[in-house]
Write a protein that holds these residues in place. Structure first.
Motif, PDB file in Angstrom:
ATOM      1  N   VAL A 108      51.069  30.658  26.567  1.00 23.10           N
ATOM      2  CA  VAL A 108      51.433  31.478  27.436  1.00 23.10           C
ATOM      3  C   VAL A 108      50.292  30.294  28.867  1.00 23.10           C
ATOM      4  O   VAL A 108      49.540  30.474  28.054  1.00 23.10           O
ATOM      5  N   LEU A 109      51.109  30.216  29.774  1.00 23.16           N
ATOM      6  CA  LEU A 109      50.288  29.168  30.632  1.00 23.16           C
ATOM      7  C   LEU A 109      49.334  29.905  32.064  1.00 23.16           C
ATOM      8  O   LEU A 109      50.379  30.540  32.177  1.00 23.16           O
ATOM      9  N   VAL A 110      48.255  30.396  32.021  1.00 21.49           N
ATOM     10  CA  VAL A 110      47.933  30.728  33.819  1.00 21.49           C
ATOM     11  C   VAL A 110      46.631  29.533  34.018  1.00 21.49           C
ATOM     12  O   VAL A 110      46.121  29.335  34.171  1.00 21.49           O
ATOM     13  N   ASN A 111      47.490  28.915  35.526  1.00 18.63           N
ATOM     14  CA  ASN A 111      47.454  27.705  35.844  1.00 18.63           C
ATOM     15  C   ASN A 111      46.415  28.989  37.541  1.00 18.63           C
ATOM     16  O   ASN A 111      46.867  29.590  38.273  1.00 18.63           O
ATOM     17  N   THR A 112      44.871  29.011  37.797  1.00 16.23           N
ATOM     18  CA  THR A 112      44.395  30.047  38.251  1.00 16.23           C
ATOM     19  C   THR A 112      43.940  29.100  39.299  1.00 16.23           C
ATOM     20  O   THR A 112      43.675  27.820  39.429  1.00 16.23           O
ATOM     21  N   ILE A 113      43.925  28.931  40.877  1.00 12.94           N
ATOM     22  CA  ILE A 113      43.640  28.713  42.113  1.00 12.94           C
ATOM     23  C   ILE A 113      43.346  28.981  43.020  1.00 12.94           C
ATOM     24  O   ILE A 113      44.033  29.642  43.353  1.00 12.94           O
ATOM     25  N   TRP A 114      41.968  28.540  43.059  1.00 13.66           N
ATOM     26  CA  TRP A 114      40.971  29.422  44.290  1.00 13.66           C
ATOM     27  C   TRP A 114      40.896  28.753  45.139  1.00 13.66           C
ATOM     28  O   TRP A 114      41.315  26.987  45.410  1.00 13.66           O
ATOM     29  N   SER A 115      40.927  29.240  46.211  1.00 14.90           N
ATOM     30  CA  SER A 115      40.419  28.851  47.524  1.00 14.90           C
ATOM     31  C   SER A 115      40.003  30.011  48.700  1.00 14.90           C
ATOM     32  O   SER A 115      39.955  30.908  48.089  1.00 14.90           O
ATOM     33  N   GLY A 116      39.221  29.232  49.370  1.00 10.19           N
ATOM     34  CA  GLY A 116      38.826  30.334  50.185  1.00 10.19           C
ATOM     35  C   GLY A 116      37.194  29.091  51.393  1.00 10.19           C
ATOM     36  O   GLY A 116      37.521  28.638  52.054  1.00 10.19           O
ATOM     37  N   SER A 117      36.910  29.353  51.885  1.00  7.81           N
ATOM     38  CA  SER A 117      35.976  28.950  52.614  1.00  7.81           C
ATOM     39  C   SER A 117      34.485  29.431  52.193  1.00  7.81           C
ATOM     40  O   SER A 117      33.656  29.604  51.199  1.00  7.81           O
ATOM     41  N   PHE A 118      33.367  28.335  53.356  1.00  9.45           N
ATOM     42  CA  PHE A 118      31.688  28.352  52.770  1.00  9.45           C
ATOM     43  C   PHE A 118      31.247  28.595  54.564  1.00  9.45           C
ATOM     44  O   PHE A 118      32.230  28.154  55.516  1.00  9.45           O
ATOM     45  N   VAL A 119      29.976  29.223  54.369  1.00 12.34           N
ATOM     46  CA  VAL A 119      29.389  29.798  56.018  1.00 12.34           C
ATOM     47  C   VAL A 119      27.830  29.336  55.401  1.00 12.34           C
ATOM     48  O   VAL A 119      26.859  28.765  54.679  1.00 12.34           O
ATOM     49  N   VAL A 120      27.526  28.731  56.981  1.00  5.96           N
ATOM     50  CA  VAL A 120      26.175  27.552  56.607  1.00  5.96           C
ATOM     51  C   VAL A 120      26.010  27.981  58.160  1.00  5.96           C
ATOM     52  O   VAL A 120      26.622  27.666  59.034  1.00  5.96           O
ATOM     53  N   ASP A 121      24.671  28.640  58.465  1.00  4.21           N
ATOM     54  CA  ASP A 121      24.036  28.947  59.821  1.00  4.21           C
ATOM     55  C   ASP A 121      25.369  29.955  60.377  1.00  4.21           C
ATOM     56  O   ASP A 121      25.239  29.446  61.398  1.00  4.21           O
ATOM     57  N   GLY A 122      25.668  30.924  59.676  1.00  2.87           N
ATOM     58  CA  GLY A 122      26.722  31.599  59.691  1.00  2.87           C
ATOM     59  C   GLY A 122      27.869  31.396  60.534  1.00  2.87           C
ATOM     60  O   GLY A 122      28.549  31.547  61.182  1.00  2.87           O
ATOM     61  N   VAL A 123      28.162  29.741  60.643  1.00  4.32           N
ATOM     62  CA  VAL A 123      29.840  29.368  61.029  1.00  4.32           C
ATOM     63  C   VAL A 123      30.606  28.851  59.573  1.00  4.32           C
ATOM     64  O   VAL A 123      29.718  28.397  58.314  1.00  4.32           O
ATOM     65  N   THR A 124      31.841  29.723  59.794  1.00  7.88           N
ATOM     66  CA  THR A 124      32.688  29.456  58.732  1.00  7.88           C
ATOM     67  C   THR A 124      33.319  28.235  58.525  1.00  7.88           C
ATOM     68  O   THR A 124      33.758  28.122  59.392  1.00  7.88           O
ATOM     69  N   PHE A 125      33.832  27.832  58.040  1.00 11.90           N
ATOM     70  CA  PHE A 125      34.351  26.798  57.553  1.00 11.90           C
ATOM     71  C   PHE A 125      35.373  26.323  56.202  1.00 11.90           C
ATOM     72  O   PHE A 125      34.798  27.426  55.269  1.00 11.90           O
ATOM     73  N   PRO A 126      36.543  26.205  56.589  1.00 11.55           N
ATOM     74  CA  PRO A 126      37.829  26.542  54.910  1.00 11.55           C
ATOM     75  C   PRO A 126      37.085  24.893  54.272  1.00 11.55           C
ATOM     76  O   PRO A 126      36.380  24.654  54.816  1.00 11.55           O
ATOM     77  N   ILE A 127      37.129  25.073  52.738  1.00  8.68           N
ATOM     78  CA  ILE A 127      37.365  24.263  52.474  1.00  8.68           C
ATOM     79  C   ILE A 127      38.511  23.463  51.589  1.00  8.68           C
ATOM     80  O   ILE A 127      39.545  24.387  51.689  1.00  8.68           O
ATOM     81  N   PRO A 128      38.431  22.272  52.197  1.00 12.96           N
ATOM     82  CA  PRO A 128      39.503  21.558  51.818  1.00 12.96           C
ATOM     83  C   PRO A 128      39.855  21.575  50.199  1.00 12.96           C
ATOM     84  O   PRO A 128      39.452  20.757  49.492  1.00 12.96           O
ATOM     85  N   GLY A 129      41.458  21.163  50.431  1.00 11.49           N
ATOM     86  CA  GLY A 129      41.629  21.743  48.817  1.00 11.49           C
ATOM     87  C   GLY A 129      41.481  23.058  48.172  1.00 11.49           C
ATOM     88  O   GLY A 129      41.187  24.316  48.752  1.00 11.49           O
ATOM     89  N   ASN A 130      42.238  22.876  46.650  1.00  9.02           N
ATOM     90  CA  ASN A 130      41.913  24.002  45.902  1.00  9.02           C
ATOM     91  C   ASN A 130      41.236  23.485  44.888  1.00  9.02           C
ATOM     92  O   ASN A 130      41.356  22.163  44.335  1.00  9.02           O
ATOM     93  N   ILE A 131      40.419  24.501  44.036  1.00 11.96           N
ATOM     94  CA  ILE A 131      40.323  24.092  43.127  1.00 11.96           C
ATOM     95  C   ILE A 131      41.213  25.107  41.588  1.00 11.96           C
ATOM     96  O   ILE A 131      40.827  26.233  41.913  1.00 11.96           O
ATOM     97  N   LYS A 132      41.394  24.026  40.517  1.00  9.84           N
ATOM     98  CA  LYS A 132      41.986  24.410  39.950  1.00  9.84           C
ATOM     99  C   LYS A 132      41.560  24.771  38.393  1.00  9.84           C
ATOM    100  O   LYS A 132      41.129  24.255  38.188  1.00  9.84           O
ATOM    101  N   GLN A 133      42.263  25.967  37.767  1.00 12.40           N
ATOM    102  CA  GLN A 133      41.546  26.115  35.818  1.00 12.40           C
ATOM    103  C   GLN A 133      42.730  26.902  35.471  1.00 12.40           C
ATOM    104  O   GLN A 133      43.951  26.634  36.351  1.00 12.40           O
ATOM    105  N   THR A 134      42.687  26.000  34.258  1.00  8.97           N
ATOM    106  CA  THR A 134      44.021  26.229  33.436  1.00  8.97           C
ATOM    107  C   THR A 134      43.591  27.102  31.808  1.00  8.97           C
ATOM    108  O   THR A 134      42.674  26.183  31.518  1.00  8.97           O
TER     109      THR A 134
END
Length: 151
Positions: A108-134
């Motif tokens: 059984v394989l689980v591929n976890t894909i993390w997506s989200g954003s980061f905030v600097v000085d009150g401004v939110t930016f999307p994180i380009p791409g995804n972080i993957k773990q298996t």
């Protein structure tokens, strides 16, 4: 000829990407029943991954907050796939459950894909791409023996 070798100073400031990868939780897969998985009966799966990952970092003198959410692609080893944002729970939950038809050992394989954003000085930016773990676990499905009773 004398040779002089000068060591370059190491860059101790990791990138945000490196810091996130170092601090993400590793995924463990659990399932029930563990002792005797029987054909045609549901196996309940879950992971210990959080449903949200929020962490503050200090990069180049700036406070950076990272907010990530996981989604997972489960491959049950028999050709069946499940895409979900749920992490599953032990019995009696059946959020993530699968039944095997034939005895055998299934990876059984689980591929976890993390997506989200980061905030600097009150401004939110999307994180380009995804972080993957298996992560993976082997599930052994055993055949149920037949016993005739009575006359």
């Amino acid at each position: 000829f004398p040779v002089t070798i000068t060591a370059k100073p190491r860059n101790t400031a990791n990138s945000l990407n490196d810091k996130i990868l170092q601090s993400l939780p590793t995924l463990q897969i659990a399932y029930q029943p563990q002792s005797r998985v029987l054909p045609k009966l549901p196996v309940i799966f879950w992971t210990d991954i959080p449903t949200q990952f929020n962490k503050n970092y200090r990069i180049l003198g700036q406070n950076v907050r990272v907010d990530l959410s996981p989604s997972s692609v489960w491959s049950f080893g028999d050709g069946s796939i499940l895409v979900t944002d749920k992490v599953g729970k032990p019995y009696p939950s059946t959020e993530i459950a699968h039944s095997y038809i034939v005895p055998g050992t299934y990876t059984v394989l689980v591929n976890t894909i993390w997506s989200g954003s980061f905030v600097v000085d009150g401004v939110t930016f999307p994180i380009p791409g995804n972080i993957k773990q298996t992560s993976a676990v082997d599930v052994k499905v055993v055949g149920a023996g037949t016993k005739f009773v009575g006359k």
